[in-house]
Design a protein around this motif. Structure first.
Motif, PDB file in Angstrom:
ATOM      1  N   MET A  63     -10.398   5.464  -2.279  1.00  0.00           N
ATOM      2  CA  MET A  63     -10.686   6.348  -0.702  1.00  0.00           C
ATOM      3  C   MET A  63     -11.814   6.041  -0.285  1.00  0.00           C
ATOM      4  N   ALA A  73      -4.782   4.379   0.271  1.00  0.00           N
ATOM      5  CA  ALA A  73      -5.435   5.250  -0.747  1.00  0.00           C
ATOM      6  C   ALA A  73      -5.178   6.733  -0.627  1.00  0.00           C
ATOM      7  N   SER A  82      -2.305   2.405  -5.160  1.00  0.00           N
ATOM      8  CA  SER A  82      -3.709   2.142  -5.612  1.00  0.00           C
ATOM      9  C   SER A  82      -3.963   0.531  -5.843  1.00  0.00           C
ATOM     10  N   TYR A 103       0.918  10.752  -6.946  1.00  0.00           N
ATOM     11  CA  TYR A 103       0.838  11.071  -8.160  1.00  0.00           C
ATOM     12  C   TYR A 103       1.133  12.647  -8.550  1.00  0.00           C
ATOM     13  N   ALA A 126       2.391   5.438  -7.229  1.00  0.00           N
ATOM     14  CA  ALA A 126       0.918   5.970  -7.052  1.00  0.00           C
ATOM     15  C   ALA A 126       0.203   4.605  -7.529  1.00  0.00           C
ATOM     16  N   LYS A 148      -0.519  11.667   3.945  1.00  0.00           N
ATOM     17  CA  LYS A 148       0.087  12.382   2.984  1.00  0.00           C
ATOM     18  C   LYS A 148       1.244  13.224   3.200  1.00  0.00           C
ATOM     19  N   LYS A 181      -6.725   4.788  -9.744  1.00  0.00           N
ATOM     20  CA  LYS A 181      -7.927   4.618  -8.747  1.00  0.00           C
ATOM     21  C   LYS A 181      -7.630   5.110  -7.309  1.00  0.00           C
ATOM     22  N   THR A 182      -8.129   5.931  -6.380  1.00  0.00           N
ATOM     23  CA  THR A 182      -7.541   6.001  -5.239  1.00  0.00           C
ATOM     24  C   THR A 182      -7.992   4.953  -4.117  1.00  0.00           C
ATOM     25  N   VAL A 224      -2.086   7.596  -2.705  1.00  0.00           N
ATOM     26  CA  VAL A 224      -2.120   7.482  -4.185  1.00  0.00           C
ATOM     27  C   VAL A 224      -2.034   8.923  -4.763  1.00  0.00           C
ATOM     28  N   SER A 225      -2.857  10.025  -4.144  1.00  0.00           N
ATOM     29  CA  SER A 225      -2.863  11.092  -5.032  1.00  0.00           C
ATOM     30  C   SER A 225      -1.747  11.925  -4.604  1.00  0.00           C
ATOM     31  N   CYS A 235      -4.654   9.916 -13.211  1.00  0.00           N
ATOM     32  CA  CYS A 235      -4.164   9.419 -11.689  1.00  0.00           C
ATOM     33  C   CYS A 235      -4.940   8.260 -11.455  1.00  0.00           C
TER      34      CYS A 235
END
Lengths: 87, 190
Positions: free
Chosen positions: A11, A33, A52, A40, A48, B136, A8-9, A36-37, A6
């Motif tokens: 965050m 940020a 990032s 991913y 992603a 999200k 780098k986020t 990203v996750s 993954c």
């Protein structure tokens, strides 16, 4: 070489920038940020990585702008205090 | 019969032994052979439904039995019960009626704008938590994680609500403070 880790986020960095440096750019950093996750997790690794990079960019911009503002503010304060002391 | 083995012949004893043991007649023997040859025409199917075996049915009778893709089917030659969708000759029966239209669930509300406004004007920490959850929602939704997307949406809403409550509490406290200050000062003048 292809890595599937993954990216780098950013965050933590973007939250710190939002709180201590520059709120608007920090928020932009947080928005990217947070993407990203979840990107991913849904298998969109390229997107992603793009998110990032954007998060990193806005975090750095926010950090620099915040630093400039703080430096300028300090200089103005010091000069004002010295001017008052001289008067 | 000219070529029938005599009873004393070893082959004959073998023949009669099996005929007796398996209790098969020449007719059933021929029938099972024919069955194998014209498998697709005479194949008989059993259906397992509610832990009960139904059948045998021919291929022509099966459409009336309301078979769904995961109905268990058995026929001669199958090692185990198969799901109907894994039996190629049942495809025409299974997919002769249109399947249910897949329900498109709409994307849960993202709350992104609200959470940014809360961050700016109400309560920064709770607003940030709201933004993280809000962002999200759409990526999880488009990634196919509907349940998680819905959860994030609810979380975002919750933190926005707490942000607004915190801000309202701060404003209320501030005005109470002003009011008490005013009352105290007006008392001291009397």
């Amino acid at each position: 070489m292809e890595t599937n880790a993954c990216p780098k986020t950013w965050m933590v960095e973007s939250i710190l920038v939002t709180i201590f440096c520059c709120l608007p750019f920090g928020i932009a950093g947080i928005v990217y940020a947070a993407k990203v996750s979840s990107l991913y997790a849904s298998g969109k690794i390229e997107e992603a990585e793009a998110a990032s990079k954007n998060a990193g960019k806005w975090t750095k911009i926010g950090f620099i702008v915040g630093l400039i503002v703080i430096v300028v503010y300090t200089i103005i304060n010091i000069s004002a205090v010295t001017a008052l002391m001289n008067a | 019969m000219q070529y029938a083995p005599t009873d004393s012949h070893p082959k004959a004893r073998f023949y009669y032994f099996f005929k007796e043991k398996l209790q098969i007649t020449n007719e059933t023997f021929i029938f099972t052979q024919a069955n194998r040859i014209f498998k697709n025409i005479t194949m008989e199917y059993y259906i397992s439904r509610n832990d009960r075996k139904e059948g045998p049915f021919t291929l022509d009778e099966l459409p009336e039995k309301r078979i769904v893709p995961d109905t268990l089917i058995w026929a001669v030659g199958y090692k185990e019960w198969k799901q109907a969708k894994d039996v190629p000759e049942l495809e025409s029966i299974l997919y002769s009626t249109p399947p249910d239209i897949p329900v498109q669930k709409p994307m849960p509300k993202t709350w992104l704008v609200e959470s940014i406004l809360v961050t700016l004007f109400c309560c920064l920490p709770f607003g940030i938590v709201g933004i993280i959850n809000a962002v999200k929602v759409d990526t999880l939704y488009y990634g196919g994680f509907y349940e998680e997307s819905l959860y994030r949406s609810k979380q975002a809403k919750k933190w926005i609500l707490w942000g607004v409550i915190a801000a309202a509490g701060c404003v209320a406290l501030y005005f109470f403070f002003l009011l008490f200050l005013f009352l105290f000062e007006s008392n001291s003048y009397i």
